[in-house]
Design an enzyme around this catalytic site. Structure first.
Site, short mmCIF file in Angstrom:
data_model
loop_
_atom_site.label_atom_id
_atom_site.label_comp_id
_atom_site.label_asym_id
_atom_site.label_seq_id
_atom_site.Cartn_x
_atom_site.Cartn_y
_atom_site.Cartn_z
N GLU A 19 0.84 -1.20 0.00
CA GLU A 19 0.00 0.00 0.00
C GLU A 19 0.87 1.25 0.00
O GLU A 19 0.62 2.22 -0.73
CB GLU A 19 -0.92 -0.01 1.22
CG GLU A 19 -2.00 1.04 1.19
CD GLU A 19 -2.99 0.89 2.34
OE1 GLU A 19 -3.67 1.88 2.66
OE2 GLU A 19 -3.09 -0.21 2.92
N GLY A 78 -6.71 4.44 9.49
CA GLY A 78 -7.38 4.12 10.74
C GLY A 78 -6.68 3.03 11.52
O GLY A 78 -6.55 3.08 12.74
N GLY A 79 -6.20 1.98 10.78
CA GLY A 79 -5.58 0.85 11.45
C GLY A 79 -4.07 0.81 11.36
O GLY A 79 -3.41 0.15 12.16
N SER A 80 -3.51 1.49 10.36
CA SER A 80 -2.06 1.45 10.17
C SER A 80 -1.56 2.79 9.63
O SER A 80 -2.34 3.62 9.17
CB SER A 80 -1.67 0.32 9.22
OG SER A 80 -2.24 0.53 7.94
N THR A 81 -0.25 2.96 9.67
CA THR A 81 0.38 4.15 9.11
C THR A 81 1.59 3.72 8.31
O THR A 81 2.27 2.74 8.66
CB THR A 81 0.77 5.16 10.22
OG1 THR A 81 1.29 6.35 9.62
CG2 THR A 81 1.81 4.59 11.16
N GLN A 82 1.87 4.44 7.21
CA GLN A 82 2.98 4.09 6.33
C GLN A 82 3.89 5.29 6.07
O GLN A 82 3.43 6.44 6.06
CB GLN A 82 2.47 3.57 4.97
CG GLN A 82 1.83 2.22 4.98
CD GLN A 82 0.35 2.28 5.28
OE1 GLN A 82 -0.32 3.26 4.96
NE2 GLN A 82 -0.20 1.25 5.91
#
Length: 437
Positions: A180, A210-214
């Protein structure tokens, strides 16, 4: 009298013959440019070929998110020597997301068929069999039990195989956070020109979901490559050039997941079935009481008593949640970064950027806003009870990732009227994979 009539008829016939010869000569030699038909696009061996020799390729990408499913239909003007040109984009979205049909997978069929019909009306029939159709699922399906997620994907896979488009077994899948991040990086650098073979430098990408960060960027320092975890350095081929990027996805550090950990405390276990669902936090307005749903559980939220140092207490909670969770990158401060999702939304809530146009923001702006909002909770509660918590979290997260307070981030939702989502980059990656087969 009779002779004059005959002479008149003869003269008329001569004039008529001259006129007809003139008209014939005129239209055989004169073709006005204003009536020249536009070049008609005809199917060729590698896609559409227009009258001016340009080749076209179509790609269909389904973005299956947690709250809805969106289809993107892209048309590219291909260039054998460099990056293609995005000629047109069509998209349509439906709700709810695929995960809403976890207990009855067949019910998702109607929505998928509706979006496939949109694709059929956007792609010429002569190109259907040469146009790949792909579905990438994100957070919504990642959180489902494996069997339920597989059943949903199998349902979509059958519908794609029954469609007239090019469908392969790997065309329906759950996208991991790393892919992603890379796909979003490709999108932003394609739209800003960094992938077009020019001298423009590439930019970095920050995404707070909401659930992860990149975080994804192309490192220039050998130190970054040598000291980073092996799985954080990825190389891939794109537009006849190899790109090497640093990319990392942190599952559980997206804003909604972080809210929950901050509210319940890092050492508190999840609420057992039938157990207490009350969460008390200094990050909420004093004496606040409300309800919040997370992971299908409804929690009762309460703020602490007035008089507590809200900002300092909330900062302490956030720092404990993020303690040694992310890698700090010294090179990040030297690269231009674009930031998306909740980074954007919070800046809009603060009035720092225009909701449609976007803008720029410094890390220090998040920090100063966090102090201001948290300190004024007692006297003037914000419209969102989470704003204090969200701002503290964002400001700490950015610093933990290696961005000093003076760092300026660019916030955009579209560039040249094209969404800055991962869908465009993922389509490019899939088309590249087809070339290898």
């Amino acid at each position: 009298m009779k002779k004059s009539k005959v002479a008149g008829v003869f003269l008329f016939m001569v004039c008529l013959m001259v006129y007809l010869m003139f008209v014939k000569h005129h239209y055989s030699t004169y073709k006005p440019d204003s009536y020249r038909p536009p070049p008609h696009i005809q199917p060729g061996p590698h896609g559409f070929v227009s009258g001016d020799g340009h080749s076209f390729q179509y790609g269909i990408m389904f973005d299956a998110g947690s709250t809805g499913t969106r289809v993107h239909i892209f048309r590219f003007q291909m260039d054998s020597k460099g990056a293609p040109k995005l000629d047109h984009e069509m998209f349509r979205a439906i709700k709810p997301g695929l995960s809403a049909y976890a207990d009855d997978p067949q019910k998702c069929s109607a929505g998928i068929k509706e979006l496939l019909d949109v694709a059929k009306s956007s792609v010429p029939p002569s190109m259907w069999t040469r146009t790949p159709v792909v579905l990438k699922a994100t957070a919504g399906l990642r959180l489902l039990p494996g069997q339920k997620a597989d059943q949903l994907l199998d349902t979509v896979r059958v519908l794609f195989q029954e469609s007239p488009f090019m469908s392969r077994e790997d065309g329906v899948s759950i996208m991991d956070g790393t892919d992603e991040g890379i796909s979003a990086w490709i999108t932003i650098n394609f739209l800003t020109g960094g992938l077009h073979g020019a001298d423009l430098p590439t930019v970095g990408m920050l995404d707070l979901g909401g659930g992860s960060t990149q975080i994804t960027f192309s490192p220039h320092q050998e130190k970054t490559i040598q000291t980073s975890p092996v799985d954080s350095i990825r190389s891939f081929q794109m537009f006849n050039k190899t790109h090497t990027v640093y990319t990392r996805s942190y599952l559980g550090l997206g804003l909604m997941s972080a809210r929950f950990d901050i509210l319940r405390g890092v050492r508190a276990p999840p609420a057992p079935p039938g157990g207490s669902t009350e969460l008390l936090s200094p990050c909420l307005p004093p004496e606040f009481s409300g309800r919040w749903e997370h992971a299908d559980v409804i929690y009762t939220l309460k703020g602490q008593k007035p008089g507590e140092p809200v900002y300092e207490a909330c900062l302490s909670k956030v720092e404990k949640v993020l303690y040694r969770k992310v890698l700090k990158l010294s090179e990040a401060r030297d690269i231009d970064f674009y930031a998306f999702s909740f980074y954007y939304d919070c800046a809009v809530d603060l009035g720092v950027i225009d909701e449609k146009q976007g803008g720029t923001i410094r890390v220090s702006d998040y920090m100063d806003a966090a102090k201001r909002v948290c300190s004024s909770l007692s006297s003037s509660p914000p419209q969102s009870p989470f704003l204090c918590l969200d701002l503290v979290y964002i400001s700490v997260l950015l610093q933990e990732l290696g961005f000093p307070p003076h760092t300026q981030l660019r916030l955009v939702r579209t560039i040249n009227q094209v969404e800055t989502s991962w869908a465009l980059g993922a389509t490019f990656l899939y088309i590249e994979s087809l070339k290898k087969h």
